[in-house]
Design a protein around this motif. Sequence first.
Motif, PDB file in Angstrom:
ATOM      1  N   LEU A 106       0.847  -1.184   0.000  1.00  0.00           N
ATOM      2  CA  LEU A 106       0.000   0.000   0.000  1.00  0.00           C
ATOM      3  C   LEU A 106       0.886   1.239   0.000  1.00  0.00           C
ATOM      4  CD1 LEU A 106      -2.542  -1.018   2.808  1.00  0.00           C
ATOM      5  CD2 LEU A 106      -2.715  -1.464   0.352  1.00  0.00           C
ATOM      6  N   TRP A 107       0.531   2.248  -0.821  1.00  0.00           N
ATOM      7  CA  TRP A 107       1.301   3.479  -0.778  1.00  0.00           C
ATOM      8  C   TRP A 107       0.474   4.653  -1.311  1.00  0.00           C
ATOM      9  CZ3 TRP A 107       3.675  -0.243  -4.320  1.00  0.00           C
ATOM     10  CH2 TRP A 107       3.433   0.024  -5.671  1.00  0.00           C
ATOM     11  N   ALA A 108       1.031   5.843  -1.113  1.00  0.00           N
ATOM     12  CA  ALA A 108       0.530   7.091  -1.698  1.00  0.00           C
ATOM     13  C   ALA A 108      -0.952   7.328  -1.426  1.00  0.00           C
ATOM     14  CB  ALA A 108       0.811   7.118  -3.198  1.00  0.00           C
ATOM     15  N   PRO A 109      -1.341   7.501  -0.158  1.00  0.00           N
ATOM     16  CA  PRO A 109      -2.757   7.756   0.126  1.00  0.00           C
ATOM     17  C   PRO A 109      -3.154   9.184  -0.230  1.00  0.00           C
ATOM     18  CG  PRO A 109      -1.481   7.945   2.140  1.00  0.00           C
ATOM     19  CD  PRO A 109      -0.522   7.472   1.069  1.00  0.00           C
ATOM     20  N   GLY A 110      -4.427   9.347  -0.525  1.00  0.00           N
ATOM     21  CA  GLY A 110      -5.021  10.672  -0.699  1.00  0.00           C
ATOM     22  C   GLY A 110      -6.349  10.680   0.042  1.00  0.00           C
ATOM     23  N   VAL A 111      -6.674  11.778   0.694  1.00  0.00           N
ATOM     24  CA  VAL A 111      -7.885  11.856   1.503  1.00  0.00           C
ATOM     25  C   VAL A 111      -8.752  13.008   1.015  1.00  0.00           C
ATOM     26  CG1 VAL A 111      -8.812  12.230   3.823  1.00  0.00           C
ATOM     27  CG2 VAL A 111      -6.769  10.829   3.510  1.00  0.00           C
ATOM     28  N   ALA A 112     -10.049  12.766   0.936  1.00  0.00           N
ATOM     29  CA  ALA A 112     -11.026  13.801   0.600  1.00  0.00           C
ATOM     30  C   ALA A 112     -12.174  13.717   1.594  1.00  0.00           C
ATOM     31  CB  ALA A 112     -11.542  13.626  -0.826  1.00  0.00           C
ATOM     32  N   THR A 113     -12.886  14.812   1.767  1.00  0.00           N
ATOM     33  CA  THR A 113     -14.015  14.824   2.691  1.00  0.00           C
ATOM     34  C   THR A 113     -15.239  15.421   2.003  1.00  0.00           C
ATOM     35  OG1 THR A 113     -14.798  15.563   4.875  1.00  0.00           O
ATOM     36  CG2 THR A 113     -13.334  17.059   3.659  1.00  0.00           C
ATOM     37  N   ARG A 114     -16.388  14.825   2.328  1.00  0.00           N
ATOM     38  CA  ARG A 114     -17.647  15.311   1.772  1.00  0.00           C
ATOM     39  C   ARG A 114     -18.794  14.773   2.609  1.00  0.00           C
ATOM     40  NH1 ARG A 114     -18.826  15.545  -4.731  1.00  0.00           N
ATOM     41  NH2 ARG A 114     -19.936  17.524  -4.614  1.00  0.00           N
ATOM     42  N   TYR A 118     -15.123  10.913   5.496  1.00  0.00           N
ATOM     43  CA  TYR A 118     -13.752  11.000   4.999  1.00  0.00           C
ATOM     44  C   TYR A 118     -13.484   9.791   4.107  1.00  0.00           C
ATOM     45  CZ  TYR A 118     -13.075  14.789   8.260  1.00  0.00           C
ATOM     46  OH  TYR A 118     -13.190  15.977   8.920  1.00  0.00           O
ATOM     47  N   TYR A 119     -12.829  10.049   2.989  1.00  0.00           N
ATOM     48  CA  TYR A 119     -12.574   9.009   1.997  1.00  0.00           C
ATOM     49  C   TYR A 119     -11.075   8.878   1.788  1.00  0.00           C
ATOM     50  CZ  TYR A 119     -17.527   9.718   1.270  1.00  0.00           C
ATOM     51  OH  TYR A 119     -18.881   9.822   1.475  1.00  0.00           O
ATOM     52  N   LEU A 120     -10.581   7.663   1.938  1.00  0.00           N
ATOM     53  CA  LEU A 120      -9.162   7.352   1.798  1.00  0.00           C
ATOM     54  C   LEU A 120      -8.947   6.620   0.484  1.00  0.00           C
ATOM     55  CD1 LEU A 120      -6.267   7.088   3.092  1.00  0.00           C
ATOM     56  CD2 LEU A 120      -7.060   4.870   3.982  1.00  0.00           C
ATOM     57  N   TYR A 121      -8.213   7.238  -0.425  1.00  0.00           N
ATOM     58  CA  TYR A 121      -7.867   6.632  -1.710  1.00  0.00           C
ATOM     59  C   TYR A 121      -6.409   6.180  -1.633  1.00  0.00           C
ATOM     60  CZ  TYR A 121     -12.080   9.198  -2.883  1.00  0.00           C
ATOM     61  OH  TYR A 121     -13.362   9.681  -2.878  1.00  0.00           O
ATOM     62  N   GLY A 135      -7.735   1.720  -4.622  1.00  0.00           N
ATOM     63  CA  GLY A 135      -8.892   1.410  -3.809  1.00  0.00           C
ATOM     64  C   GLY A 135      -9.386   2.627  -3.061  1.00  0.00           C
ATOM     65  N   VAL A 136     -10.539   2.485  -2.401  1.00  0.00           N
ATOM     66  CA  VAL A 136     -11.105   3.577  -1.619  1.00  0.00           C
ATOM     67  C   VAL A 136     -11.794   2.999  -0.395  1.00  0.00           C
ATOM     68  CG1 VAL A 136     -13.216   3.582  -3.036  1.00  0.00           C
ATOM     69  CG2 VAL A 136     -12.662   5.575  -1.616  1.00  0.00           C
ATOM     70  N   ALA A 137     -11.692   3.715   0.709  1.00  0.00           N
ATOM     71  CA  ALA A 137     -12.342   3.326   1.957  1.00  0.00           C
ATOM     72  C   ALA A 137     -12.956   4.572   2.580  1.00  0.00           C
ATOM     73  CB  ALA A 137     -11.335   2.676   2.912  1.00  0.00           C
ATOM     74  N   VAL A 138     -13.935   4.387   3.457  1.00  0.00           N
ATOM     75  CA  VAL A 138     -14.673   5.502   4.041  1.00  0.00           C
ATOM     76  C   VAL A 138     -14.666   5.416   5.554  1.00  0.00           C
ATOM     77  CG1 VAL A 138     -16.884   4.263   3.902  1.00  0.00           C
ATOM     78  CG2 VAL A 138     -16.877   6.776   3.975  1.00  0.00           C
ATOM     79  N   ALA A 139     -14.725   6.581   6.211  1.00  0.00           N
ATOM     80  CA  ALA A 139     -14.747   6.633   7.672  1.00  0.00           C
ATOM     81  C   ALA A 139     -15.575   7.841   8.113  1.00  0.00           C
ATOM     82  CB  ALA A 139     -13.334   6.735   8.238  1.00  0.00           C
ATOM     83  N   ASP A 140     -15.968   7.813   9.362  1.00  0.00           N
ATOM     84  CA  ASP A 140     -16.713   8.929   9.948  1.00  0.00           C
ATOM     85  C   ASP A 140     -15.794   9.997  10.527  1.00  0.00           C
ATOM     86  OD1 ASP A 140     -19.201   7.653   9.423  1.00  0.00           O
ATOM     87  OD2 ASP A 140     -18.914   6.403  11.195  1.00  0.00           O
ATOM     88  N   ARG A 141     -14.513   9.653  10.718  1.00  0.00           N
ATOM     89  CA  ARG A 141     -13.523  10.565  11.282  1.00  0.00           C
ATOM     90  C   ARG A 141     -12.248  10.464  10.460  1.00  0.00           C
ATOM     91  NH1 ARG A 141     -12.348   8.803  17.162  1.00  0.00           N
ATOM     92  NH2 ARG A 141     -11.859   6.883  16.007  1.00  0.00           N
ATOM     93  N   PRO A 142     -11.437  11.506  10.437  1.00  0.00           N
ATOM     94  CA  PRO A 142     -10.214  11.430   9.626  1.00  0.00           C
ATOM     95  C   PRO A 142      -9.257  10.331  10.078  1.00  0.00           C
ATOM     96  CG  PRO A 142     -10.227  13.401  11.004  1.00  0.00           C
ATOM     97  CD  PRO A 142     -11.591  12.823  11.071  1.00  0.00           C
TER      98      PRO A 142
END
Length: 334
Positions: A106-114, A118-121, A135-142
Amino acid sequence: MRPALFGLFAVLTLGAAAPLPRDGGTPGNPQFEGADPHAMMIDGEMWVFPTGGPKDQTGTATGSWDADRFGAWSSRDLRHWTARGELIRRDQIKWIGDDGAREHFLWAPGVATRNGKYYLYYSVGPQNPTPSRIGVAVADRPQGPYRDSGKPLVTGGNGFEAIDPMVFVDPKTGVAYLYAGGSAGAKLRVWQMADDMMSVVREMPVATPKNFTEGAFVNYRAGTYYLSYSHGRFNGPDYSVHYATSSSPLGPWRYRGAILTSDAKHQGPGHHSIVPTPDGRTLIVYHRWEQRPGPAPFKGERVVAIDRLSYGKNGTILPVRMTDGAEAPTLAAR
């Protein structure tokens, strides 16, 4: 990062290629060990999401790191950093072994919020013998925990490496775009994201700008879209940050030059984020090698640094001067 060279990179640097803040605060640059930092402001704190994550489940800075998980760090002053623990592990991504490859990283994460989420790419590699994936994953907190979507978002192949994801939400239209790709293929691709931020609607045609290698980052300022990116070999002196501008998030892009290059004390700066701060300044967060000029490949550990980024009167980005120690910027107390 160049996944085609990942085997060599893993041997040389991966064990320490994630942050290790100094206890009791840092004197400034370099901030901590790390690579590929995605950074953003969240509730008055600078959050940094790098490649790698803590072996210690509590997030303690033990000095032992691996590319089988992601972690995060945050700071209110850019001198004292808080470990935010483990975001997601490789064994929580159920589809990761579906390609039949023997190893995955796993490498080079990017995070966006909406919409309060919070979405982790993230990138899954290496590129060979099977194509890399995003890939992408989602969370309620950063700080997570993040829940994976259950399938790849984008898969590489046919000369395209699915690496270095970055999601930009256009402030003018509210449309979210995924930017990804680079390294051996040195090709940029862009997709429009669905409203759920976990699937793509369609690919958007976009030209690859001059000197693009990897690590795309998009920001918007005063009617102009800035596409900045890394150029060169990740473990060599030519690694640097360049940029292009457009009146649209999809180009056409006008190449404007380099903004972050090696100097007499620091080599290979790149894979950056551009972060506006609450006090109206702009910072660039990037990794670099702490050494004098020399031939590639560099060995040792990369470190995360944070410096000021300034714009000229005509909207150009001025060359960034890399700093050391207390010269590095701080965040004002709030």
